[in-house]
Every structure is written in C-alpha cells, then in structure tokens.
Scaffold this motif. Structure first.
Motif, PDB file in Angstrom:
ATOM      1  N   ARG A 108     -40.580 -37.115  26.327  1.00 61.32           N
ATOM      2  CA  ARG A 108     -39.952 -35.970  26.870  1.00 61.32           C
ATOM      3  C   ARG A 108     -39.970 -34.517  26.768  1.00 61.32           C
TER       4      ARG A 108
ATOM      5  N   PRO B 279     -37.635 -38.417  31.017  1.00 64.04           N
ATOM      6  CA  PRO B 279     -36.498 -38.451  31.636  1.00 64.04           C
ATOM      7  C   PRO B 279     -35.521 -39.439  32.131  1.00 64.04           C
TER       8      PRO B 279
ATOM      9  N   GLN C 132     -33.282 -42.274  31.469  1.00 67.85           N
ATOM     10  CA  GLN C 132     -31.411 -42.833  31.679  1.00 67.85           C
ATOM     11  C   GLN C 132     -31.149 -43.854  32.407  1.00 67.85           C
TER      12      GLN C 132
ATOM     13  N   GLY D 173     -37.248 -39.950  23.130  1.00 68.05           N
ATOM     14  CA  GLY D 173     -36.485 -40.515  23.218  1.00 68.05           C
ATOM     15  C   GLY D 173     -36.042 -41.256  22.595  1.00 68.05           C
TER      16      GLY D 173
END
Length: 259
Positions: A167, A180, A184, A247
């Motif tokens: 990330r 990302p 998500q 993450g």
C-alpha cells in the motif's frame, strides 16, 4: 506491534489500529469458548488447544495447555472432531464438545503460527482467559467449516488474516496501485455482514493475492463458511487503514445470542 510490549514504538504510531483490535476482541467476553482461525502455510487443517492467561500473569501472557490434533479424526479442544470434514461421534457432522486440556510441546506451539500467537496475545491483553483453540486453515482447503455445536456453549471466532502488503513505498512489497482496490473489495464484503459476499470476495481476490503479499485468504474463507449457517450478521468495521504500507481491516460480526 499487536503483541503488548514487543514493539511499543510501532504500536504507538498505529495506536488507532491497536485500540480497534482491543475493541473487537473485547466483544468476545460474552462467549464461553474462542476459536482462533489463522491461515496455515501448507496443506492440512490443524488444531491446537491453548488457554490465554490474563494480562500480568507472565511475560508471554499466554498459557499453551492443549494438544495438536493434526489432520484427520483426532481429539480437538472441543472433543473428537475433524474440522476438515465429518465426525463419526456426531452423526457425520463436525462437532464441538468439551474436553480437558493437555500439555503441548514447543513444536506444537510453533504450529499455531504467528497469527495464532497474535490472536492469543490480543485475548490475553484484553483480559479474556476463556478456553481457546487455534485452527489453521490451509490454502486451497475445501474443508467443511460448518461446525455444529453439541453443547449450549456460545463459541466466538477470532480470525487473524492479512490484507495487502503493497500500500505504499514503505510497504514490504513496495507500492502497487492495485492494492487499495483489493483491500476495499474485502472491506465492502465485510461491511455487508453477508457470508456469501465475503466468500465471493475471497474467491475474486485469490488470483492477485501472491502479487500483493496476501496469505490470509484461507482464514477469511473459513470465516465465511463458519458464518454461513447463521446468515447475515450485524457488521461493524472498526478500522480500515494502511500503517507502514500494510492494509489492516478490523471489525466484528455478531448475531443474536439466542439465534
């Protein structure tokens, strides 16, 4: 950094993440037993019996009082059961029933994996000293995780599973612009509280996992299977961020206690 006292400087930098973990784990105070699910590095599902000590009870904060069951029909923390499939003692179903803990060897402790140790340390730091087991979900394992409890015990599940490690420039895998969006998709599935949505997101995320340094998908798949019989849960995503370029998603799924 999630294990108290191991990396205090990093824990201070990621204070919101550490606090979210404690809040999430704190919801397990209302259960009778805890199953910690982590991803194994190789094939086969293993279960190790342990019991976390309360904070301040020792330097490690964890007592390992269980026995590694290996794969196949073997004693587990909750009785004779095979988390990979059927249990002849319970009409062909995977079952959970009480049993007494037994000592484990250092080698068996290692089988619990780093993720299992983190989960147990979080339980200990939160002051939860419940009977506990660690299950390792193997990559590509088609295990039947639809465990049916044969006692009145309320069983909580603590899943330790990583998101992407790409990330940012300071991340273990360097910056990858796909990371990302990858995280998500998993976050959206978790927010839905729907086990089917989570299973679908895990399946879709699988091809990119090696490139984005993700190894925890088997544990998320196990969560989807464990939750499937209960249906949709009330979901609360407590943290969604990427400290140090990695993450992290922290949240809870809860169902009515009389369900």
């Amino acid at each position: 950094m999630l294990i108290p006292g191991v990396a205090p400087v990093l824990a201070a930098v990621a204070g919101d993440l550490v606090e979210a973990c404690r809040r999430a784990v704190g919801t397990l105070r209302s259960v009778d037993r805890v199953l910690v699910v982590v991803a194994a590095s190789g094939p086969g599902t293993r279960v190790t019996r342990v019991r976390p000590r309360r904070s301040g009870a020792g330097s490690a904060g964890v007592d390992f009082l269980g026995a590694d069951s290996g794969a196949g029909q073997s004693p587990t923390p909750f009785g004779r059961s095979d988390l990979r499939g059927r249990d002849p003692d319970h009409g062909g179903r995977s079952g959970l029933s009480p049993s007494n803990p037994e000592p484990v060897s250092p080698g068996q402790i290692a089988e619990a994996s780093t993720g299992g140790l983190v989960g147990l340390a979080l339980l200990s730091a939160t002051g939860i000293g419940l009977p506990c087991s660690v299950a390792l979900a193997a990559p590509g394992d088609a295990a039947d995780w639809g465990i049916v409890a044969d006692t009145a015990d309320r069983i909580g599940v603590l899943v330790i599973a990583d998101a992407s490690g790409c990330r940012g420039a300071d991340s273990p895998g360097g910056r990858d612009d796909r990371a990302p969006g990858y995280d998500q998709r998993l976050a959206s599935a978790f927010r839905s509280g729907d086990p089917g949505n989570l299973a679908a997101a895990v399946a879709a995320a699988g091809p990119l996992a090696p490139e984005l340094l993700v190894a925890g998908l088997p544990a998320l798949s196990a969560l989807a299977e464990l939750a499937r019989p209960r249906g949709a849960a009330t979901a609360d995503l407590l943290y969604d961020g990427a400290p140090f370029g990695v993450g992290y998603l922290v949240g809870t799924w809860q169902w009515p206690s009389d369900g």
